[in-house]
Design a protein around this motif. Structure first.
Motif, short mmCIF file in Angstrom:
data_model
loop_
_atom_site.label_atom_id
_atom_site.label_comp_id
_atom_site.label_asym_id
_atom_site.label_seq_id
_atom_site.Cartn_x
_atom_site.Cartn_y
_atom_site.Cartn_z
N ALA A 1 0.84 -1.21 0.00
CA ALA A 1 0.00 0.00 0.00
C ALA A 1 0.87 1.26 0.00
CB ALA A 1 -0.94 0.00 1.20
N ALA A 2 1.95 1.25 0.78
CA ALA A 2 2.84 2.42 0.82
C ALA A 2 3.49 2.65 -0.54
CB ALA A 2 3.91 2.21 1.89
N VAL A 3 3.93 1.59 -1.19
CA VAL A 3 4.53 1.72 -2.52
C VAL A 3 3.49 2.28 -3.50
CG1 VAL A 3 5.38 0.40 -4.50
CG2 VAL A 3 6.32 -0.01 -2.22
N ALA A 4 2.26 1.79 -3.43
CA ALA A 4 1.20 2.25 -4.33
C ALA A 4 0.90 3.73 -4.10
CB ALA A 4 -0.06 1.42 -4.14
N VAL A 5 0.82 4.15 -2.84
CA VAL A 5 0.52 5.56 -2.54
C VAL A 5 1.67 6.45 -3.02
CG1 VAL A 5 0.24 7.22 -0.64
CG2 VAL A 5 -1.07 5.10 -0.65
N LEU A 6 2.90 6.04 -2.76
CA LEU A 6 4.05 6.84 -3.24
C LEU A 6 4.07 6.94 -4.76
CD1 LEU A 6 6.95 5.68 -0.92
CD2 LEU A 6 5.97 7.96 -1.07
N ALA A 7 3.81 5.84 -5.43
CA ALA A 7 3.79 5.86 -6.89
C ALA A 7 2.66 6.76 -7.39
CB ALA A 7 3.62 4.44 -7.45
N LEU A 8 1.50 6.70 -6.72
CA LEU A 8 0.37 7.55 -7.12
C LEU A 8 0.72 9.03 -6.95
CD1 LEU A 8 -2.57 7.78 -8.02
CD2 LEU A 8 -3.22 7.66 -5.62
N VAL A 9 1.33 9.36 -5.83
CA VAL A 9 1.73 10.76 -5.61
C VAL A 9 2.72 11.20 -6.67
CG1 VAL A 9 3.05 12.26 -4.04
CG2 VAL A 9 1.25 10.76 -3.13
N LEU A 10 3.67 10.34 -7.00
CA LEU A 10 4.66 10.68 -8.02
C LEU A 10 4.00 10.84 -9.39
CD1 LEU A 10 7.59 8.41 -6.91
CD2 LEU A 10 7.55 10.90 -6.91
N ILE A 11 3.05 10.01 -9.70
CA ILE A 11 2.35 10.10 -10.99
C ILE A 11 1.57 11.41 -11.07
CG2 ILE A 11 0.46 9.12 -12.34
CD1 ILE A 11 1.48 6.34 -11.33
#
Length: 113
Positions: free
Chosen positions: A99-109
Protein backbone atom coordinates in the motif's frame (compact mmCIF):
# COMPACT_ATOMS: atom_id res chain seq x y z
CA UNK A 1 5.28 -33.27 25.79
CA UNK A 2 4.20 -32.76 22.19
CA UNK A 3 0.98 -34.26 20.93
CA UNK A 4 1.47 -37.32 18.73
CA UNK A 5 1.40 -36.56 15.04
CA UNK A 6 -1.41 -37.83 12.86
CA UNK A 7 -2.02 -37.47 9.16
CA UNK A 8 -4.31 -34.46 8.62
CA UNK A 9 -7.22 -34.39 6.22
CA UNK A 10 -5.65 -34.14 2.73
CA UNK A 11 -7.82 -31.11 1.94
CA UNK A 12 -6.09 -29.13 4.69
CA UNK A 13 -2.66 -30.23 3.55
CA UNK A 14 -3.46 -29.25 -0.03
CA UNK A 15 -4.91 -25.89 1.10
CA UNK A 16 -1.69 -25.25 3.04
CA UNK A 17 0.32 -26.11 -0.09
CA UNK A 18 -1.79 -23.72 -2.21
CA UNK A 19 -1.12 -20.97 0.32
CA UNK A 20 2.62 -21.71 0.12
CA UNK A 21 2.50 -21.48 -3.68
CA UNK A 22 0.51 -18.25 -3.46
CA UNK A 23 3.24 -16.70 -1.30
CA UNK A 24 5.76 -17.71 -3.97
CA UNK A 25 3.67 -16.26 -6.81
CA UNK A 26 3.23 -13.08 -4.77
CA UNK A 27 7.00 -12.96 -4.41
CA UNK A 28 7.42 -13.27 -8.19
CA UNK A 29 4.89 -10.48 -8.78
CA UNK A 30 6.69 -8.21 -6.32
CA UNK A 31 9.99 -8.95 -8.06
CA UNK A 32 8.45 -8.11 -11.43
CA UNK A 33 7.07 -4.87 -10.00
CA UNK A 34 10.47 -3.95 -8.57
CA UNK A 35 12.25 -4.67 -11.84
CA UNK A 36 9.61 -2.72 -13.76
CA UNK A 37 9.97 0.23 -11.39
CA UNK A 38 13.76 0.18 -11.85
CA UNK A 39 13.30 0.13 -15.62
CA UNK A 40 10.95 3.15 -15.71
CA UNK A 41 12.29 6.00 -17.79
CA UNK A 42 14.38 8.48 -15.75
CA UNK A 43 12.13 11.36 -16.76
CA UNK A 44 9.02 9.77 -15.22
CA UNK A 45 10.09 9.65 -11.54
CA UNK A 46 13.00 11.19 -9.72
CA UNK A 47 15.78 8.58 -9.88
CA UNK A 48 16.21 8.17 -6.11
CA UNK A 49 12.46 7.59 -5.66
CA UNK A 50 12.38 5.05 -8.49
CA UNK A 51 15.26 3.21 -6.84
CA UNK A 52 13.61 3.36 -3.42
CA UNK A 53 10.34 1.93 -4.74
CA UNK A 54 12.18 -0.81 -6.63
CA UNK A 55 14.25 -1.75 -3.57
CA UNK A 56 11.16 -1.88 -1.32
CA UNK A 57 9.30 -4.11 -3.80
CA UNK A 58 12.21 -6.49 -4.32
CA UNK A 59 12.88 -6.60 -0.54
CA UNK A 60 9.25 -7.53 0.11
CA UNK A 61 9.64 -10.17 -2.58
CA UNK A 62 12.70 -11.69 -0.94
CA UNK A 63 10.98 -11.67 2.45
CA UNK A 64 7.88 -13.39 1.06
CA UNK A 65 9.94 -16.07 -0.67
CA UNK A 66 12.21 -16.65 2.34
CA UNK A 67 9.34 -17.00 4.80
CA UNK A 68 6.95 -19.05 2.65
CA UNK A 69 8.44 -22.45 3.48
CA UNK A 70 8.88 -21.91 7.24
CA UNK A 71 5.25 -20.74 7.38
CA UNK A 72 4.11 -23.84 5.45
CA UNK A 73 6.12 -26.06 7.83
CA UNK A 74 4.64 -24.43 10.98
CA UNK A 75 1.09 -24.77 9.66
CA UNK A 76 1.70 -28.39 8.62
CA UNK A 77 3.08 -29.20 12.07
CA UNK A 78 0.02 -27.60 13.70
CA UNK A 79 -2.27 -29.63 11.44
CA UNK A 80 -0.47 -32.86 12.34
CA UNK A 81 -0.44 -32.24 16.10
CA UNK A 82 -3.88 -30.64 16.42
CA UNK A 83 -2.34 -27.39 17.72
CA UNK A 84 -3.78 -23.95 16.89
CA UNK A 85 -2.63 -22.54 13.58
CA UNK A 86 0.12 -19.91 13.85
CA UNK A 87 -1.01 -16.34 13.20
CA UNK A 88 -0.17 -14.76 9.84
CA UNK A 89 2.38 -12.42 11.40
CA UNK A 90 3.70 -10.93 8.15
CA UNK A 91 0.39 -10.30 6.42
CA UNK A 92 0.16 -6.77 7.80
CA UNK A 93 3.75 -6.00 6.77
CA UNK A 94 3.09 -7.04 3.19
CA UNK A 95 -0.28 -5.28 3.04
CA UNK A 96 1.04 -2.00 4.39
CA UNK A 97 4.29 -2.29 2.39
CA UNK A 98 2.52 -2.71 -0.93
CA UNK A 99 0.00 0.00 0.00
CA UNK A 100 2.84 2.42 0.82
CA UNK A 101 4.53 1.72 -2.52
CA UNK A 102 1.20 2.25 -4.33
CA UNK A 103 0.52 5.56 -2.54
CA UNK A 104 4.05 6.84 -3.24
CA UNK A 105 3.79 5.86 -6.89
CA UNK A 106 0.37 7.55 -7.12
CA UNK A 107 1.73 10.76 -5.61
CA UNK A 108 4.66 10.68 -8.02
CA UNK A 109 2.35 10.10 -10.99
CA UNK A 110 0.04 12.94 -9.99
CA UNK A 111 2.85 15.40 -9.35
CA UNK A 112 4.93 14.52 -12.42
CA UNK A 113 5.19 17.43 -14.82
Amino acid sequence: MEAPEKEPDPRFTLANERTFLTWLSTSLALTAGGVAMAAVSPDVFVPWMRTLLAVVLVSLSALAAALAYPRWRRVQRALRTGAPLPPPALAALFGYGVAAVAVLALVLILTAR
